[in-house]
Design a protein around this motif. Structure first.
Motif, PDB file in Angstrom:
ATOM      1  N   LEU A 317       0.825  -1.217   0.000  1.00  0.00           N
ATOM      2  CA  LEU A 317       0.000   0.000   0.000  1.00  0.00           C
ATOM      3  C   LEU A 317       0.855   1.261   0.000  1.00  0.00           C
ATOM      4  O   LEU A 317       0.460   2.281  -0.561  1.00  0.00           O
ATOM      5  CB  LEU A 317      -0.933   0.001   1.209  1.00  0.00           C
ATOM      6  N   ALA A 318       2.017   1.164   0.630  1.00  0.00           N
ATOM      7  CA  ALA A 318       2.904   2.339   0.678  1.00  0.00           C
ATOM      8  C   ALA A 318       3.366   2.746  -0.714  1.00  0.00           C
ATOM      9  O   ALA A 318       3.763   3.895  -0.937  1.00  0.00           O
ATOM     10  CB  ALA A 318       4.109   2.057   1.561  1.00  0.00           C
ATOM     11  N   THR A 324      -0.094   6.233   0.044  1.00  0.00           N
ATOM     12  CA  THR A 324       1.251   6.410   0.601  1.00  0.00           C
ATOM     13  C   THR A 324       1.288   7.314   1.842  1.00  0.00           C
ATOM     14  O   THR A 324       1.814   6.896   2.883  1.00  0.00           O
ATOM     15  CB  THR A 324       2.209   6.958  -0.476  1.00  0.00           C
ATOM     16  N   PRO A 325       0.752   8.548   1.773  1.00  0.00           N
ATOM     17  CA  PRO A 325       0.941   9.431   2.933  1.00  0.00           C
ATOM     18  C   PRO A 325       0.320   8.871   4.201  1.00  0.00           C
ATOM     19  O   PRO A 325       0.898   8.992   5.286  1.00  0.00           O
ATOM     20  CB  PRO A 325       0.256  10.741   2.507  1.00  0.00           C
ATOM     21  N   ASP A 337      11.100  -0.371   5.267  1.00  0.00           N
ATOM     22  CA  ASP A 337      12.519  -0.216   4.971  1.00  0.00           C
ATOM     23  C   ASP A 337      12.735   1.034   4.120  1.00  0.00           C
ATOM     24  O   ASP A 337      11.784   1.524   3.482  1.00  0.00           O
ATOM     25  CB  ASP A 337      13.054  -1.455   4.252  1.00  0.00           C
ATOM     26  N   PRO A 338      13.955   1.569   4.086  1.00  0.00           N
ATOM     27  CA  PRO A 338      14.224   2.830   3.357  1.00  0.00           C
ATOM     28  C   PRO A 338      13.842   2.754   1.881  1.00  0.00           C
ATOM     29  O   PRO A 338      13.393   3.740   1.301  1.00  0.00           O
ATOM     30  CB  PRO A 338      15.731   3.023   3.526  1.00  0.00           C
ATOM     31  N   THR A 339      13.987   1.576   1.259  1.00  0.00           N
ATOM     32  CA  THR A 339      13.660   1.457  -0.172  1.00  0.00           C
ATOM     33  C   THR A 339      12.160   1.666  -0.389  1.00  0.00           C
ATOM     34  O   THR A 339      11.750   2.421  -1.281  1.00  0.00           O
ATOM     35  CB  THR A 339      14.077   0.063  -0.693  1.00  0.00           C
ATOM     36  N   LEU A 343      10.583   4.689  -2.523  1.00  0.00           N
ATOM     37  CA  LEU A 343       9.733   4.410  -3.681  1.00  0.00           C
ATOM     38  C   LEU A 343       8.343   5.018  -3.503  1.00  0.00           C
ATOM     39  O   LEU A 343       7.759   5.580  -4.435  1.00  0.00           O
ATOM     40  CB  LEU A 343       9.615   2.897  -3.900  1.00  0.00           C
ATOM     41  N   GLY A 344       7.816   4.903  -2.294  1.00  0.00           N
ATOM     42  CA  GLY A 344       6.489   5.473  -2.006  1.00  0.00           C
ATOM     43  C   GLY A 344       6.483   6.980  -2.210  1.00  0.00           C
ATOM     44  O   GLY A 344       5.593   7.531  -2.870  1.00  0.00           O
TER      45      GLY A 344
END
Lengths: 382, 315
Positions: A317-318, A324-325, A337-339, A343-344
């Protein structure tokens, strides 16, 4: 920039010059203050705390008496009621056993833990007790502190903030839609577009209404901060402490504000495009329904996240820009995770840029909806 | 360059074309606005006047053609030299009159203080000084339109483009508008305004551009346009075939003309220059045609307009 600032200022004043806006703005902090008052009042009616029961076990009656005195004095100093018994007591929460080995006295604490003040007083008083006087330091052993409960109470605090921002976002989007449709229904759009670029008009309106939204968010979060300041110290040991522990940090608040701005820009640009396509308020309301429906879906996803959503679903969902928000606002620290995070955010920014272009084209009239023909063949206005 | 070869032409439109999905638009519009002139842009409803002006103002993208503003290709920056009154009139009803004018002036680059000074001066000029703080929604329709026109001229543009500026104005307001035109010209500005009112164009314009069905059919001085007016009459009678025969007999031609009189067709009968229109009346009498309407064609802009439009139709 100058034209954008002029449009933004005009948009801001269109709402801020109306007294009802300020009345509505004041409602948030007022409600927060009422909540704070209610929490304080609730906290004030707590039952009197039960005394700590501490049993002292020792063969040396003098040492036992000194130990009891030290524990009782610590209770007085710390404003905690303490009930001390000098005999073995199975019901005592904490047992203090004094053991003499080769003339040295050691203190073994079992069950509960003694406070640092109580331990210091024990060392002081027992070190001077006969016949151990002058025989050296008193050693103390007590259980390690208990590990905190593994529950993520913080998600409820994050959910509260998310709902607050969601409410402000929905309200702001309604204002933004009105701001665009108003130009059309006032027939002022052509006049404006002969003086400003469509993208300047889009950004100006976005900033003007956005400034109002930030004002509202500030008032509500400010109210929240006041509430936290007033009530949390008093009930820090209760439920509110863990609930609001995560969101009370400046870093979380700054992140939440940033995510709100991004969400507002993305949804706002979509609404501007819709408002520009619509000929009147009714058409705008019809066209904007899917966007508000999507926001409602986002709200339910937020609810599901609070109930405990799977990590895989959360990550998926991110990456979907409309979600995303809110997913990021609700995610517990380290859940993504940072990736996934990068990406989100990149997806959101790309969507926002695309919607800005669409909004500008729609305002310019290069995008037009084909008239809807009803069953009688009459063309509905678009 | 303009006719004198020194001053850049305020506006030149060449081979402009714009088609909408519905089929209307313009096909081949060519004209130029000369420095210091008042140019009338004339055409019936749907001829393409507003589409052309929207293309000039960048409100819609043309499919083909070139637009030059003061000798440079039309861009957002060059369009800042223009003042525009759109066909769609409207201001935010909550705005105060002076705020609305000053806002437009600021968008065009005036500083805030200058914009408000200019707004107050213009409102005084048209007699709305005492109502400068009134909200636009509280003004009468005519006064609101005056405010809108003042918005267009607030930054003192070098070329003023007005789409149907006289519609909805009472005679007093029209007279004020004319004096604003005069003042603008006196400062060296040019004006292009669209209208379907021939008398207004004849009274105010040095030049006219006549368009029909999306094409320019005439561009030049008003007097030259009026000279294009044909010689003849608008006739309605009971026997259309008889009328056509009479026109043939006199060496002229009868063309159907928009607008019926009852069930009867209205005809425009064009005559050779040496045949006076009483000869047409006589010939119709000799044939015993029952004349229901007879109106000599005036040698004016309206006559020229209909003639040029009909030629375009025939082509």
């Amino acid at each position: 920039m100058r034209r954008i600032a002029l449009i933004a200022r005009r948009e801001f004043l269109a709402y801020a010059s109306v007294p009802s806006f300020w009345v509505a703005l004041a409602m948030g902090p007022l409600l927060m203050a009422l909540a704070a008052f209610a929490l304080s009042a609730f906290g004030g009616h707590k039952a009197a705390p039960r005394p700590d029961t501490i049993a002292i076990e020792a063969q040396d009656a003098v040492a036992a008496a000194r130990a009891a005195g030290a524990v009782a004095e610590a209770g007085r100093l710390e404003h905690r009621p303490v009930q001390v018994s000098l005999a073995p007591n199975a019901k005592a929460a904490t047992t203090v056993r004094l053991v003499r080995t080769d003339g040295a006295l050691s203190v073994q604490v079992r069950g509960g833990r003694l406070s640092d003040v109580a331990l210091a007083l024990l060392r002081r008083d027992l070190a001077g007790s006969a016949p151990t006087r002058g025989t050296g330091a008193v050693t103390v052993a007590q259980p390690p502190p208990a590990a905190p409960a593994p529950h993520d109470y913080g998600r409820f605090g994050r959910f509260s903030i998310t709902v607050l921002l969601w409410l402000v976002l929905v309200g702001s989007l309604g204002m933004l839609l009105q701001a665009v449709v108003r130009e059309r229904s006032n027939r002022a759009l052509e006049s404006l577009l002969s003086s400003v670029r469509p993208i300047e008009l889009v950004i100006g309106k976005l900033i003007g209404v956005g400034a109002l939204s930030i004002l509202v968010v500030g008032a509500w979060l400010g109210g929240g901060a006041v509430m936290a300041g007033m009530s949390l110290p008093g009930i820090g040991g209760g439920v509110a402490g863990p609930l609001f522990h995560d969101v009370a940090s400046p870093a979380y608040m700054a992140g939440a504000l940033g995510l709100f701005v991004l969400a507002y820009a993305m949804y706002g640009l979509a609404l501007i495009g819709i408002g520009a396509l619509a000929r009147d308020v009714a058409a705008a309301q019809n066209l904007s329904r899917p966007v508000f429906g999507l926001l409602l879906l986002v709200f339910f996803v937020a609810l599901a996240q609070v109930a405990g959503m799977g990590e895989g679903t959360l990550k998926s969902l991110a990456l979907i820009p409309p979600f995303t928000p809110f997913v990021l606002l609700l995610a517990s620290p380290g859940a993504l995770d940072p990736t996934s995070l990068a990406l989100g955010l990149a997806g959101m920014l790309a969507t926002t840029a695309a919607l800005a272009w669409v909004g500008a084209q729609a305002l310019r009239g290069e995008l037009r909806l084909k008239p809807f023909r009803g069953p009688r063949g009459a063309a509905a206005p678009t | 360059m303009s006719d004198d070869g020194r001053t850049p032409v305020p506006l030149r439109v060449s081979r402009l074309a714009k088609q909408y999905a519905g089929g209307c638009g313009v096909k081949a519009i060519d004209f130029a606005v000369q420095p210091g002139s008042v140019t009338g842009f004339i055409g019936v409803n749907g001829a393409g006047k507003s589409t052309t002006l929207k293309c000039v103002m960048g409100l819609t993208e043309p499919d083909a053609g070139e637009i030059e503003i003061f000798g440079e290709p039309a861009t957002f920056e060059t369009r800042q030299k223009l003042g525009f009154l759109p066909e769609e009139r409207g201001l935010a009803p909550r705005d105060r009159a002076r705020d609305a004018i000053a806002f437009q002036a600021q968008l065009k680059g005036l500083e805030r203080a200058d914009a408000y000074a200019r707004a107050d001066g213009l409102l005084e000029r048209v007699g709305l000084g005492p109502r400068r703080y009134a909200r636009v929604g509280e003004l009468s329709k005519g006064n609101a339109q005056r405010v809108q026109i003042l918005c267009a001229i607030a930054h003192d543009p070098q070329l003023l483009i007005l789409d149907e500026p006289f519609s909805g104005l009472d005679p007093v307001a029209q007279a004020e508008m004319q004096s604003l035109f005069d003042e603008h010209r006196a400062r060296g500005g040019s004006i292009l305004f669209s209208t379907h009112g021939m008398s207004v164009a004849e009274r105010l314009c040095d030049q006219v551009v006549i368009i029909s069905r999306g094409c320019t059919v005439f561009e030049g001085p008003v007097a030259d346009a009026a000279a294009q007016a044909p010689h003849g009459a608008y006739v309605t009678c009971s026997d259309d075939a008889g009328l056509i025969a009479v026109a043939d007999q006199l060496g002229g031609a009868a063309q159907p003309f928009p607008g019926k009189m009852g069930q009867a067709m209205r005809w425009r009968v064009l005559l050779p220059s040496h045949v006076p229109y009483p000869a047409l009346l006589r010939a119709m009498g000799e044939r015993q045609l029952a004349i229901q309407g007879f109106e000599p064609i005036q040698a004016d802009l309206e006559g020229a307009f209909w003639s040029l439009a009909a030629e375009r139709e025939a082509a």
